[in-house]
Design an enzyme around this catalytic site. Structure first.
Site, PDB file in Angstrom:
ATOM      1  N   GLU A   1      91.295  34.241  20.535  1.00 26.33           N
ATOM      2  CA  GLU A   1      90.542  33.012  20.312  1.00 26.33           C
ATOM      3  C   GLU A   1      89.626  33.025  19.092  1.00 26.33           C
ATOM      4  O   GLU A   1      89.435  31.993  18.447  1.00 26.33           O
ATOM      5  CB  GLU A   1      89.695  32.698  21.559  1.00 26.33           C
ATOM      6  CG  GLU A   1      90.484  32.451  22.826  1.00 26.33           C
ATOM      7  CD  GLU A   1      91.315  31.186  22.760  1.00 26.33           C
ATOM      8  OE1 GLU A   1      90.876  30.208  22.126  1.00 26.33           O
ATOM      9  OE2 GLU A   1      92.413  31.174  23.336  1.00 26.33           O
TER      10      GLU A   1
ATOM     11  N   SER B   1      86.941  24.548  88.863  1.00 24.73           N
ATOM     12  CA  SER B   1      86.171  25.564  89.592  1.00 24.73           C
ATOM     13  C   SER B   1      85.300  26.420  88.689  1.00 24.73           C
ATOM     14  O   SER B   1      84.427  27.142  89.175  1.00 24.73           O
ATOM     15  CB  SER B   1      87.123  26.467  90.381  1.00 24.73           C
ATOM     16  OG  SER B   1      87.810  25.720  91.363  1.00 24.73           O
TER      17      SER B   1
END
Length: 814
Positions: free
Chosen positions: A87, A465
């Site tokens: 770059e 239950s």
């Protein structure tokens, strides 16, 4: 000649003035877009929300931009060199702009009105990424130049490179090189080799064009060009270059890979925090630490997964996804393409059956591989008829599969692949630390990515239950004992709050006659529960149930309450059971322990209501606020609110002791495989079998499991809480309790143990051979009974030595 020089001088001066004027005009036009020094030094990256377990394992990430910021010291030297080579080779020597490249770019902009390439330094890229848009205009380019020049004056080169490494877009929603390393290689930057670093260094130029997953050939050319540049610039030696340039492409899409699968937990956290922080939550860089234990969460995932699959296989094979005979002889790429259209999950594979024999099936997998399925991998597949029945047991493979069938396969350590199908039943698990309510593990359903509905918090189902222990606790608090006799016989109730006369029955329709309360609970006898509530009264019992965190307004105001007809979430049930587990204290479940900002500032720290066993009381606060106390915690001494005691410790222990019998003798007998004397629990199944539960605990941890269909289809004949929900509870608790000491619920010293007549619940007669020991509150001990027998010549009675000691102890108590 001098005249010519003068003309040239004046022309030059005029040109310089013109350039200065144009430059000033441009600067004046864009100056408002140039950031201040403070803005340059206060740049904030958009960092996603990350969610961790209590032991620092990633379980979720939310945010459009995947980013993991690093500082300059963490940038590998080979990566820095690769970036500069690709770059901006002159990065450390220019003032922010490359004059030659810039001149070329300016000429292109002036002549064409568009940017055609070149000119951007790393500093200029940083300026564009942080402060500007990507529009290709003359004005934006000059603004970029001015910002770059200012950045070079105010920031160091290392600071600028650090900003670049963390901000640049590199494809697949990854921003910054650390995120790219994780996305493409599933590793950190420090773990990548030279070839891999060069590959991702080539991405900024064009992330889509040079993506190694999407365009591997182009990415390879770009990588090798960067490697050649590194060699030419003397940044690597010939040997390193040769090794790297010969390396194969290993990149693939790793996405965000959590350390622990906990999708339901992550979504709960996200939703709760979004109410406070809004959409800023997804980019503010917050880190959340939950109360989840990573090991327990993994165990919970596996337990629910296995439990659901076992239920599903018991009820038969529902057939292939579809049949595509046209694919059997098709080319490999067409077969794979057809299979990949069908979504799968986990590490399962979609497969095409190519051929069969009587004992095997040959299959093409969606990944392109071939697999041979053995008879043992297929023989489970009885045809599904309905939830209550299956067809005849298959005898050969063609009874199950034919060529062209598209099916699902799941991996198996012994058999390689097993025929599978996507289950339609659901199951969910929640596990709490009963001391402070911290959630240790949570699974809201079979597969979060298939169905995000969280059955732990969002689903309200009848506990059956599983709710009875709360009714029994109310009875014990009102004078009943574990030895109280209740007649289990047919009865009709004309409750004004019920639509018609009600004739409750036990499961199976059997009646047991006079039954001790202890037996009635561990055998889960419905008639006894209804008779208890009828005697206690519905309204007083509803008020009593507040102690367990239940809102009476959300509960039935009739006798069906005794059989668990309320609509409650597993989270509510587990919270209620936590009271039994911790000795009678009410705690509040919580999931988020701490929220930390990107700057490591603590934004939130949980302050859970905690059971006070070893704390030092600080104060007795006013206005209904909880008492505060000092607690020794893993992170030091903390001032926490003390959990209120809501249940008499004596009542609490007796209920715990009865529920231990549920596992020893009752409907939870399967849990005896854990070989733990400290565990207690209760099954639950609604009358029509639409919901199956098991909730169990010891003195430290409480875990509830629910199973059923989202559309409330019955689970089928022979399916109960003990067959559907208890097995995954056992699987999970096997891990959760492994290598832990027994943790019994505290037994108050005031409780009394005496021998009783098992038939009447009264105090046993002296010498009675079938007598049983039972636990009583001191005020409820049955009176002594004596036989009218002649005394022996030596004056000795027929009492055993054990009975004498018992009677003597009782006399001292009263």
């Amino acid at each position: 000649m001098s005249k010519v020089l003068k003309i040239l001088f004046f022309l030059g001066l005029l040109g310089a003035i013109s350039v200065a004027g144009v430059t000033y005009a441009i600067y004046y036009n864009v100056k408002d877009k140039i950031p201040t020094v403070a803005e340059l030094k206060d740049i904030e990256l958009r960092i996603p929300l990350r969610i961790y377990t209590a032991d620092n394992k990633l379980i979720g990430e939310f945010g459009e931009q995947r980013r993991t910021p690093i500082n300059y010291a963490e940038i590998p030297p080979n990566l820095e060199n690769a970036i500069l080579a690709a770059e901006d080779t002159n990065f450390y020597h220019h003032p922010g702009v490359d004059i030659l490249g810039l001149a070329r770019a300016v000429v292109q902009l002036i002549t064409t009105g568009q940017k055609q390439g070149g000119g951007s330094t790393i500093t200029m890229q940083v300026a564009r990424n942080y402060f500007l848009s990507f529009e290709q205009t003359f004005t934006r380019k000059f603004t970029e130049i001015f910002i770059a020049l200012k950045m070079e004056r105010e920031l160091s080169k290392h600071e600028i490179l650090e900003l670049y490494v963390n901000k640049i877009y590199l494809g697949k929603r990854s921003y910054g090189f650390e995120a790219a390393a994780q996305v493409y290689y599933g590793k950190t930057l420090a773990e990548l080799d030279l070839a891999q670093l060069a590959m991702i260094a080539g991405l900024p130029k064009a992330p889509s064009r040079y993506n190694p997953v999407v365009n591997p050939s182009r990415a390879l050319i770009r990588r090798n060009w960067i490697l050649q540049r590194l060699l030419t610039l003397g940044m690597i030696d010939k040997e390193s270059y040769q090794t790297a340039v010969e390396a194969p492409i290993t990149a693939k899409n790793h996405g965000v890979a959590p350390d622990v699968e906990a999708g339901y937990v992550s979504e709960m956290v996200r939703a709760e925090l979004h109410d406070t922080f809004g959409d800023d939550l997804y980019n503010a860089g917050m880190t959340v630490y939950t109360t989840i234990d990573s090991g327990k969460q993994k165990a919970a995932n596996a337990a629910i997964f296995r439990g659901v699959l076992n239920y599903d296989m018991r009820h038969g094979y529902r057939g292939s996804i579809e049949t595509r005979t046209d694919l059997v002889d098709a080319p490999l790429d067409e077969q794979v393409k057809g299979l990949k259209k069908i979504a799968t999950f986990e590490d399962w594979q979609t497969a095409l059956i190519i051929s069969t024999t009587d004992t095997t099936a040959d299959a093409r997998l969606a990944n392109g591989d071939r697999a041979t399925l053995s008879w043992d991998a297929l023989k489970w597949a009885k045809p599904y008829l309905d939830e209550n029945s299956q067809g005849e047991e298959p005898k050969i493979v063609p009874d199950i599969l034919v060529p062209g069938d598209i099916v699902r396969l799941r991996p198996d350590e012994k058999l390689g692949w097993i025929l599978a199908q996507k289950p339609t039943v659901q199951s969910a698990l929640i596990s709490l630390n009963s001391t402070d309510g911290s959630i240790q593990a949570l699974v809201g359903g079979f597969n979060f990515y298939e169905n995000k509905f969280n059955r732990i918090t969002q689903s309200k189902r009848q506990p059956g239950s599983n709710f009875k222990p709360f009714i029994y606790a109310s009875a014990l608090d009102r004078g009943y004992t574990a030895a109280s006799i209740i007649n289990d016989a047919p009865v009709v109730f004309n409750d004004a709050n019920l639509a018609s006369a009600w004739r409750p029955t036990n499961d199976g329709g059997k009646f047991y006659g006079p039954t001790r309360l202890r037996q009635a609970l561990y055998r889960s006898q419905n008639i006894v529960s209804v008779r208890l509530l009828d005697d206690l009264g519905v309204r007083p019992t509803l008020n009593y149930l507040r102690r367990f965190g239940f809102n009476p307004d959300e509960l039935p105001h009739n006798l069906s309450l005794s059989l668990g007809s309320a609509n409650l979430s597993p989270l509510q049930i587990a919270t209620g059971y936590a009271v039994f587990s911790n000795g009678g204290y009410q705690v509040q479940p919580y999931l988020i322990d701490k929220v930390v900002s990107r700057d490591q500032e603590v934004l939130f720290q949980a302050n859970p209501i905690t059971v006070c066993r070893t704390c030092t009381q600080l104060e007795n606060t006013q206005d209904g606020k909880p008492q505060m106390g000092l607690f020794n915690t893993t992170d030091g001494v903390r001032n926490l609110p003390i959990a209120p005691q809501v249940l008499d410790p004596e009542v609490n222990y007796i209920i715990y002791d009865i529920m231990r019998d549920v596992i020893k003798y009752g409907t939870g007998r399967r849990a005896r495989v854990l070989n733990r004397d400290d565990i207690a629990g209760k099954t639950g199944t609604t009358n029509d079998g639409r919901d199956a539960w098991f909730s169990g605990f010891n003195g430290d941890i409480v875990t509830s499991v629910w199973s059923g269909f989202d559309n409330s289809t019955p689970l089928g004949r022979g399916e109960w809480g003990g067959s559907v929900s208890l097995p995954p509870w056992i699987d999970y608790m096997r891990y959760a309790l492994n290598e832990t000491e027994s943790s019994f619920v505290h037994k108050p010293s005031s409780l009394v143990t005496v021998r009783i007549d098992p038939k009447t619940g009264e105090r046993a007669l002296p010498g009675q051979k079938d007598a049983l020991f039972e636990i009583f509150r001191k005020k409820n001990v049955p009176p002594q009974r004596k036989l009218d027998l002649p005394t022996l010549d030596n004056g000795a009675s027929n009492e055993s030595q054990e009975e004498k000691q018992e009677n003597s102890a009782l006399e001292n108590l009263f």
